[in-house]
Scaffold this motif. Structure first.
Motif, PDB file in Angstrom:
ATOM      1  N   GLY A 381       0.844  -1.189   0.000  1.00 38.52           N
ATOM      2  CA  GLY A 381       0.000   0.000   0.000  1.00 38.52           C
ATOM      3  C   GLY A 381       0.878   1.237   0.000  1.00 38.52           C
ATOM      4  N   SER A 397      -1.219   4.697   3.576  1.00 38.44           N
ATOM      5  CA  SER A 397      -0.550   3.553   2.933  1.00 38.44           C
ATOM      6  C   SER A 397      -1.046   2.242   3.541  1.00 38.44           C
ATOM      7  CB  SER A 397       0.968   3.680   3.051  1.00 38.44           C
ATOM      8  OG  SER A 397       1.386   3.650   4.391  1.00 38.44           O
ATOM      9  N   GLY A 400      -4.222   1.359   1.924  1.00 41.85           N
ATOM     10  CA  GLY A 400      -3.940   0.736   0.634  1.00 41.85           C
ATOM     11  C   GLY A 400      -3.537  -0.717   0.774  1.00 41.85           C
ATOM     12  N   ALA A 413      -1.331  -0.908  -4.336  1.00 44.45           N
ATOM     13  CA  ALA A 413      -2.403   0.089  -4.346  1.00 44.45           C
ATOM     14  C   ALA A 413      -1.803   1.428  -3.957  1.00 44.45           C
ATOM     15  CB  ALA A 413      -3.508  -0.298  -3.391  1.00 44.45           C
ATOM     16  N   ASN A 415      -2.483   5.416  -3.203  1.00 48.03           N
ATOM     17  CA  ASN A 415      -3.412   6.496  -2.925  1.00 48.03           C
ATOM     18  C   ASN A 415      -2.815   7.765  -3.478  1.00 48.03           C
ATOM     19  OD1 ASN A 415      -4.572   8.778  -1.616  1.00 48.03           O
ATOM     20  ND2 ASN A 415      -5.439   7.426  -0.051  1.00 48.03           N
TER      21      ASN A 415
END
Length: 416
Positions: A381, A397, A400, A413, A415
């Motif tokens: 993340g 994070s 994510g 992922a 953000n």
């Protein structure tokens, strides 16, 4: 990777030394049980960083291997069971690092410590300051013989300028006292305004016979004082002693700041350094990236293979991250199988490509442990940009990371 050559006709001793050395150092080991085999290694491998030599070999006159090794400029440690005092004195006159008796109960530990200092010297930088070319060259030659990297300056002003502007990480400054423009006393005081005693050592080399001059230097921050003229033995001993103390300080800092299993920074250090990095980039209006890493289905690894294998899996995270990240990037183990990374000076596109590359590196990596082969993936993340504080970026994070876990794992992922 650095190389060590071990020469001894005892197979059992060779095996024991290899085991002890590999447990302590990440290094390549060459072994030989005869003079002929040792010579072949030395002629084949041009980059042997240290040799451990027995005096008594079956195919050559006693001690001849020492002459051959030092003739090829290989730093050499004699490890022998021969206690003949006359022989020892003759060997010590040669340019060897140390002479260690095998029968001594502490001999192997002593050997490991000497190896560590010798290997560390290759990565050690020393600044020598002296206006006398003759005295400067004496110190430089001695340090070169110890395989230490040397930078020189002719006075205190030049020396301090080098310390301020060079990207070299110096361990020691060796300075004369009487110099034009800025003498050793003023240089020592100026260095101590910026550099702590446990991070940069100062050794004063002086022929000045002024009473209490050594204590005056120690009071303002010098670590040691050597009177000129000095013997090579005294010089080497004092240099090594001061470097070992600095190494000890560094190890103590590592114990406080680093995770024992992976060697990466711990959570506490991450927040200390990370907040400083965050605030600097916030002031400069620069974006940063904060990423949380987590091993997918880590519990299955522990349950299937045991915690020892789980520890190896965690150590592999550190290895792959170190292989793919810059030295300047901040990496820490937050706990368990969870890691956090902070990157500055990187674009959004660069961050996306980097973390996808790291994800793929885990996906294709195979860990081999004896007959066992295991694979695992990671979820990552990432929070990119600039939030109100570092904690908020870590939280984003982490969000994510949980998104990845809930949507199939083995993915990144970001953000944005």
């Amino acid at each position: 990777m650095k190389k060590i050559l071990i020469v001894d006709d005892s197979i059992s001793l060779l095996n024991m030394l290899q085991e002890r050395i590999l447990k302590r150092f990440n290094i390549t080991i060459l072994t030989a049980t005869s003079y002929k085999e040792a010579v072949k290694h030395i002629l084949t491998h041009k980059d042997i960083h240290v040799s451990i030599l027995d005096l008594n070999l079956p195919d050559v006159k006693k001690g001849k291997i020492v002459d051959f090794a030092i003739g090829k400029n290989i730093p050499s440690i004699v490890l022998t069971g021969d206690v003949d005092k006359e022989l020892k004195n003759n060997i010590l006159k040669k340019d060897i690092i140390d002479y260690i008796i095998k029968d001594d109960s502490n001999s192997i530990e002593q050997l490991l410590n000497v190896i560590e200092r010798t290997l560390n010297n290759y990565d050690t930088n020393v600044l020598v300051v002296d206006d006398s070319v003759v005295q400067l060259n004496v110190a430089v030659d001695s340090l070169n013989d110890m395989n230490i990297n040397v930078t020189t300056a002719k006075d205190g002003i030049e020396a301090f300028d080098i310390l301020k502007n060079s990207n070299i990480n110096f361990s020691l400054v060796l300075t004369d006292y009487n110099m034009p423009n800025m003498d050793g006393m003023k240089l020592t005081a100026k260095i101590r305004e910026k550099y702590q005693k446990d991070k940069l050592g100062i050794i004063v080399l002086s022929a000045n016979d002024k009473p209490n001059i050594s204590s005056e230097f120690i009071k303002i921050g010098a670590n040691d004082f050597i009177n000129k003229p000095y013997s090579q033995v005294e010089f080497r001993t004092r240099i090594n002693s001061n470097l070992e103390i600095l190494d000890l300080f560094e190890k103590t800092r590592d114990l406080a700041n680093k995770d024992f299993l992976t060697g990466l920074y711990n959570r506490r250090f991450f927040f200390e350094s990370g907040n400083a990095i965050f605030l600097k980039n916030q002031r400069d209006n620069n974006d940063i990236a904060v990423a949380m890493f987590d091993i997918d289905k880590f519990k299955n690894i522990n349950d299937t293979y045991g915690h020892d294998v789980g520890d190896v899996a965690i150590q592999e995270i550190a290895k792959i991250l170190n292989d793919n990240l810059r030295v300047s990037d901040l990496v820490a183990r937050f706990g368990g199988e969870e890691f956090c990374v902070l990157l500055e000076d990187i674009s959004l596109d660069g961050a996306e490509k980097l973390f996808e590359k790291i994800r793929y590196a885990f996906e294709t990596n195979i860990i081999k442990i004896e007959q066992l082969e295991i694979k695992y993936t990671v979820s990552i993340g990432v929070c990119y940009g600039m939030k109100s504080n570092l904690e908020e970026m870590i939280k984003k994070s982490d969000d994510g990371l949980y998104y990845c876990k809930n949507n199939g794992r083995n993915q990144v992922a970001i953000n944005k």
